[in-house]
Design an enzyme around this catalytic site. Structure first.
Site, short mmCIF file in Angstrom:
data_model
loop_
_atom_site.label_atom_id
_atom_site.label_comp_id
_atom_site.label_asym_id
_atom_site.label_seq_id
_atom_site.Cartn_x
_atom_site.Cartn_y
_atom_site.Cartn_z
CE LYS A 272 -3.39 -2.14 2.95
NZ LYS A 272 -4.76 -1.38 2.13
NE ARG B 134 -10.84 -10.25 -1.87
CZ ARG B 134 -11.13 -8.95 -2.02
NH1 ARG B 134 -11.66 -9.91 -3.26
NH2 ARG B 134 -11.35 -8.08 -1.83
#
Length: 463
Positions: free
Chosen positions: A239, A313
């Site tokens: 990020k 996820r």
């Protein structure tokens, strides 16, 4: 703590806070002593939302307070927790939803002061007598669970890693006499959780799965799963610094699940509760999982990695597969999963996804009743093809710019087949600014809602 903000003895001596609006103000103004009326006018008090004035008595003490709150915010009473002077107060009249008002006050008094020298000894500025007819104990149980979750989200990752998240589950189990186990490090591979291991193996603090069970074995099975990414660098798909600043809150789903479990156990609801928290840190090292890798999963599906910054996820999928094996009556997962959900719904409104129309209707109704909002997004079946992989059973991201929250929900749905009802909640877990009852910082979103659902479905509304 919430118990320091609420007085549960209805007979306790207290100063009145008169709640006024434009309709009730003229009549109340006529009942005021002329001196009080002049003082209120001198202070510029008017029946407009957000206005508050404390009226003195003849000796210079406090006689009463006048407050005009936002009629459109059920949590408006929470503002009084920090706006009123120190002392014990009583609402006059009690709002229509007095229980929610008491909860808002308790949550409005919350402070995260772990790193402030001397702050721990400070008492709340004001205490509120719980209104007549309100179960003060029930309000405190919920408030204390929410504050536990807020504390977890607010704690920086250097003091709350995967080990700390697992420890929070263990401490909760000890408090309520629950059974708990923690699978750690290489044991995750031996026990069949390859994706939890893959996501967390690069961190100095090993990945783990905390598993709590509580309640009678023959009671309805309720399972909560919370995404516990203690910090998310994005992995090899790192990020930018601006996107990493709040990543200590990427375990907000785990915090919400832990808080919800605390509410259920404290209320002694007649269910067989299971709490699963896959806890990892998504770090960068020589053994980080990579874009293009193909991972095995507990379910048996092979998963192609499209982006290492979509790690949540993956750990949820292994935990959901475990939860699904015993076919629970209700399975709910909480996760700070996608920026797409925040773009669509903003920070205050978690996305709800479920194929169960009855469950969706119950959650929508209860979210209004307990003021813990969610908004349903569809699990749109045509988007399933966006997860196609040329080399594995499924890719874990779509690779395109559209429907990111929905495709994440569709990915998770592939790991649930036996549960009688399943809901996926994609939340932000953070208040960007302070609002009544909701201080800036970590937040437990949808926890009170799921607690209310469990109480209604399996506890006769008790809770």
């Amino acid at each position: 703590m919430p118990h320091r903000a609420l007085e549960t003895d209805p007979a306790a001596a207290a100063v009145g806070v008169h709640l006024v609006d434009e309709g009730s103000w003229p009549a109340l103004a006529e009942t005021l002593d002329p001196r009080e009326r002049r003082f209120a006018q001198a202070q510029g008090f008017a029946p407009k939302p957000g206005r508050l004035v404390v009226l003195p008595d003849a000796e210079g003490g406090i006689a009463r307070a006048l407050a005009c709150l936002d009629p459109h915010d059920p949590f408006a009473v929470g503002r009084l927790a920090t706006a009123l002077p120190a002392g014990t107060w009583r609402l006059d009249p009690a709002p229509a939803n007095a229980e929610l008002a008491a909860l808002a006050f308790a949550l409005g008094a919350y402070r995260f002061d772990r790193y402030k020298r001397g702050a721990k000894d400070e008492a709340p500025r004001a205490r509120l007598v719980v209104p007549d007819g309100v179960d003060g104990g029930a309000v405190l149980r919920v408030a204390e669970a929410v504050c536990l979750g807020r504390d977890l989200v607010n704690t920086p990752a250097n003091d709350l890693g995967p080990d700390g998240l697992a420890a929070a589950v263990v401490a909760l189990a000890e408090r309520h006499g629950a059974d708990v186990s923690v699978i750690e490090g290489e044991a995750l591979l031996e026990r069949g959780f390859p994706m939890i291991h893959a996501v967390g193996r690069a961190a100095s603090r090993a990945p783990r799965l905390a598993d709590l069970t509580w309640g009678a074995a023959d009671a309805p099975k309720v399972t909560l799963v919370g995404k516990g990414v203690a910090f998310d660098t994005g992995g090899l798909d790192i990020k930018p610094s601006s996107a990493m600043a709040l990543m200590k809150k990427d375990m907000g789903g785990a915090a919400a699940a832990i808080a919800t479990a605390a509410m259920i156990m404290a209320a002694n609801l007649p269910v067989r509760l299971r709490l699963l928290v896959p806890a990892v840190e998504n770090s960068i090292a020589g053994d980080s999982f990579r874009p293009g890798d193909v991972l095995a999963s507990r379910k048996g599906l092979t998963v192609e990695i499209g982006n290492t910054d979509a790690e949540g996820r993956l750990i949820l999928a292994d935990a959901l597969a475990l939860a699904d094996e015993e076919a629970p009556d209700l399975l709910v997962d909480f996760a700070t999963l996608t920026g797409a959900a925040r773009v669509a719904l903003g920070p205050d409104l978690p996305a709800l996804m479920t194929d169960d129309e009855g469950l969706a209707a119950d959650l929508a109704r209860l979210s209004d009743a307990v003021h813990d909002p969610v908004w349903r997004l569809p699990l749109w079946k045509p988007y399933d093809k966006l997860l196609d992989s040329k080399i594995a059973d499924v890719n874990h991201i779509s690779g395109g710019p559209h429907a990111g929250a929905i495709t994440a929900g569709l990915f998770l749905r592939r790991f649930v087949s036996k549960a009688k009802a399943h809901a996926h909640l994609d939340l932000f877990a953070w208040n960007p600014s302070t609002k009544p009852g909701r201080p800036e910082g970590g937040e437990v979103q949808a926890g009170r809602l799921v607690h209310a659902l469990v109480a209604e479905r399996f506890g006769g509304g008790r809770g």
